[in-house]
Enzyme design. Structure first.
Site, PDB file in Angstrom:
ATOM      1  N   ASP A 114       1.404  -6.554  -4.540  1.00 26.05           N
ATOM      2  CA  ASP A 114       0.825  -6.601  -3.181  1.00 26.05           C
ATOM      3  C   ASP A 114       1.138  -7.646  -2.669  1.00 26.05           C
ATOM      4  O   ASP A 114       1.511  -8.746  -3.246  1.00 26.05           O
ATOM      5  CB  ASP A 114      -0.867  -6.699  -3.689  1.00 26.05           C
ATOM      6  CG  ASP A 114      -1.737  -6.814  -2.460  1.00 26.05           C
ATOM      7  OD1 ASP A 114      -2.518  -5.879  -2.368  1.00 26.05           O
ATOM      8  OD2 ASP A 114      -1.788  -7.499  -1.591  1.00 26.05           O
ATOM      9  N   SER A 115       1.402  -7.609  -1.210  1.00 18.91           N
ATOM     10  CA  SER A 115       2.112  -8.586  -0.581  1.00 18.91           C
ATOM     11  C   SER A 115       1.156  -9.824  -0.442  1.00 18.91           C
ATOM     12  O   SER A 115       1.831 -10.926   0.040  1.00 18.91           O
ATOM     13  CB  SER A 115       2.574  -8.230   0.785  1.00 18.91           C
ATOM     14  OG  SER A 115       1.593  -8.142   1.793  1.00 18.91           O
ATOM     15  N   SER A 116       0.018 -10.010  -0.865  1.00 19.20           N
ATOM     16  CA  SER A 116      -0.667 -11.410  -1.025  1.00 19.20           C
ATOM     17  C   SER A 116      -0.080 -11.913  -2.075  1.00 19.20           C
ATOM     18  O   SER A 116      -0.356 -13.204  -1.850  1.00 19.20           O
ATOM     19  CB  SER A 116      -2.137 -10.925  -1.463  1.00 19.20           C
ATOM     20  OG  SER A 116      -2.559  -9.818  -0.421  1.00 19.20           O
ATOM     21  N   THR A 160      -0.272 -22.955  19.052  1.00 21.29           N
ATOM     22  CA  THR A 160      -1.783 -22.264  19.778  1.00 21.29           C
ATOM     23  C   THR A 160      -2.298 -21.413  18.629  1.00 21.29           C
ATOM     24  O   THR A 160      -1.717 -20.653  18.054  1.00 21.29           O
ATOM     25  CB  THR A 160      -1.485 -21.841  21.078  1.00 21.29           C
ATOM     26  OG1 THR A 160      -2.690 -21.171  21.711  1.00 21.29           O
ATOM     27  CG2 THR A 160      -0.646 -20.663  21.199  1.00 21.29           C
ATOM     28  N   GLN A 161      -3.596 -21.482  18.500  1.00 21.44           N
ATOM     29  CA  GLN A 161      -4.390 -20.744  17.739  1.00 21.44           C
ATOM     30  C   GLN A 161      -4.649 -19.819  18.651  1.00 21.44           C
ATOM     31  O   GLN A 161      -5.299 -18.432  18.113  1.00 21.44           O
ATOM     32  CB  GLN A 161      -5.511 -21.372  17.199  1.00 21.44           C
ATOM     33  CG  GLN A 161      -6.392 -22.277  17.937  1.00 21.44           C
ATOM     34  CD  GLN A 161      -7.732 -22.720  17.172  1.00 21.44           C
ATOM     35  OE1 GLN A 161      -8.662 -22.202  17.325  1.00 21.44           O
ATOM     36  NE2 GLN A 161      -7.438 -23.897  16.673  1.00 21.44           N
ATOM     37  N   CYS A 162      -4.334 -19.406  19.955  1.00 21.59           N
ATOM     38  CA  CYS A 162      -4.619 -18.134  20.645  1.00 21.59           C
ATOM     39  C   CYS A 162      -3.550 -17.318  20.271  1.00 21.59           C
ATOM     40  O   CYS A 162      -2.404 -17.592  19.956  1.00 21.59           O
ATOM     41  CB  CYS A 162      -4.199 -18.410  22.196  1.00 21.59           C
ATOM     42  SG  CYS A 162      -5.242 -19.253  23.042  1.00 21.59           S
ATOM     43  N   THR A 209       0.939  -1.265   0.138  1.00 22.48           N
ATOM     44  CA  THR A 209       0.259   0.171  -0.041  1.00 22.48           C
ATOM     45  C   THR A 209       0.828   1.301   0.101  1.00 22.48           C
ATOM     46  O   THR A 209       0.549   2.300  -0.609  1.00 22.48           O
ATOM     47  CB  THR A 209      -0.776  -0.205   1.353  1.00 22.48           C
ATOM     48  OG1 THR A 209      -1.955  -1.132   1.254  1.00 22.48           O
ATOM     49  CG2 THR A 209      -1.823   1.426   1.255  1.00 22.48           C
ATOM     50  N   ASP A 223       0.166  -7.092   4.487  1.00 22.09           N
ATOM     51  CA  ASP A 223      -0.652  -8.238   4.720  1.00 22.09           C
ATOM     52  C   ASP A 223       0.254  -9.478   5.094  1.00 22.09           C
ATOM     53  O   ASP A 223      -0.268 -10.352   5.913  1.00 22.09           O
ATOM     54  CB  ASP A 223      -1.365  -8.780   3.401  1.00 22.09           C
ATOM     55  CG  ASP A 223      -2.725  -7.586   3.314  1.00 22.09           C
ATOM     56  OD1 ASP A 223      -3.143  -6.859   4.054  1.00 22.09           O
ATOM     57  OD2 ASP A 223      -3.296  -7.486   1.974  1.00 22.09           O
TER      58      ASP A 223
END
Ligand code: ASP
Length: 343
Positions: free
Chosen positions: A59-61, A278-280, A15, A92
């Site tokens: 774009d970093s995607s 962990t997804q935390c 961006t 991103d």
């Protein structure tokens, strides 16, 4: 010889250097020369700045391991000629790239600071100017002619973080990143506050080694209540797959049902590396704390401890790119190679 630090800006896209396409209204990357023209202030900085740009800024995607290799090669080729590097990158996937580069650049003795912005540089309310100017300032910090920062970092919204500790957490706020398990290395206020005790130690005598071999036969699986046997089995049976980051619950917990544990056991026995993260957004895996992680531990699942998913997947690609003996892989993964996990 000039005592001013020499900084190389590496523009990959994002961006920060985008403008609106008149036809579609969508943001797309533009030429880097124009970007520098939009920030005449950088000429006032106490350093010499040169720049190099991706031929086709992205774009970093669209970031991928080949482009990480390209960034690493630019740093390698220019390593002796510059005192520091600032990589302009879309936010991103910036945490993935900063993590990947941290593993690829072994024995780094100069700063590599990733930065970008949430609003384009031409926007009246842009966050790009502050991010870019302070990132350059931090990359030029020197003491006794040596760089103060000697690791891959990420600077965004007044904070410098260790790159491989970060995650993008907000698509709206200027404070887009956080490093949940490691405090910021530098805070920018009226002065720059350096938290030196948190910096990675540098091995002055070791030469930079650039690792360009990454293996992307990997996947991330996020656990969710209701995950079915057929889906998990088909992912684990993917031809050529060598490693998995398993995003589990809480401190590394997962179902104790037979079908689940049998699939994990079968995969590990076939030589697959399974890493428990962990997804935390904060905290650490601690297999064995609950009954729901004891079996994973005894099956030989690797503990990602407090690593981020971004650092875990790039570390997996990096380690799989080396011929590490099967029986040493777990120990090496569980070791902090670039300060990415707390021991
Ligand atoms: N989509 C953009 C990118 O990652 C967002 C940004 O630059 O912040 O390239």
């Amino acid at each position: 010889m000039s005592s001013k630090a020499k900084i190389l800006l590496v523009y990959t896209g994002g961006t920060i250097g985008m403008s609106k396409d008149f036809e579609t209204g969508a943001l797309k990357a533009f030429n880097f020369g124009k970007l520098i023209q939009k920030i005449p202030e950088i000429k006032q900085l106490e350093c010499e700045i040169e720049s190099i740009s991706f031929e086709h800024p992205i774009d970093s995607s669209n970031m991928n391991p080949e482009m990480w290799t390209k960034i690493a090669a630019i740093i390698e080729e220019n390593y002796n000629a510059y005192d520091g590097f600032v990589v302009l990158h879309g936010s991103d996937t910036m945490s993935y790239s900063a993590s990947a580069l941290s593993f690829m650049l072994e024995n780094l003795a100069k700063p590599v600071v990733f930065t970008g912005s949430q609003l384009p540089i031409g926007d009246l309310r842009t966050d790009a100017k502050e991010n870019l100017i302070t990132a350059i300032q931090i990359a030029s910090l020197q003491e006794n002619g040596k760089p103060v920062i000697t690791e891959v970092c990420l600077y965004f919204e007044y904070k410098l973080y260790r790159g491989n500790r970060t995650s993008k957490v907000n698509a709206e706020h200027f404070k887009a990143f956080t490093a949940p398990n490691y405090p910021e290395l530098v805070e920018s206020g009226v002065h720059l506050t350096l938290n030196r005790h948190l910096f990675l130690p540098v091995n002055k005598d070791a030469k930079l080694i650039v690792h360009k071999n990454l293996d992307n036969h990997v996947a991330i699986i996020k656990m969710f209540p209701g995950m079915s046997e057929i889906v998990l089995a088909s992912i684990l049976e993917t031809k050529g797959l060598r490693g998995i980051i398993l995003e589990t619950y809480g401190s590394g917990n997962a179902p104790t049902e037979d079908w689940f544990l049998n699939l994990i056991e079968k995969a590990i026995k076939s030589g697959m590396h399974i890493v428990n993260v962990t997804q935390c957004s904060g905290g650490s895996v601690n297999m064995g704390q609950y009954e729901t992680s004891t079996a994973l531990k005894s099956l030989g699942v690797i503990s990602g401890k407090d690593i981020t998913t971004e650092a875990a997947i790039t570390k997996l690609m990096y380690l799989l790119g080396h011929n590490i003996p099967q029986n040493e892989f777990k120990d090496i993964f569980e070791t902090a190679l670039r300060g990415e996990i707390s021991l």
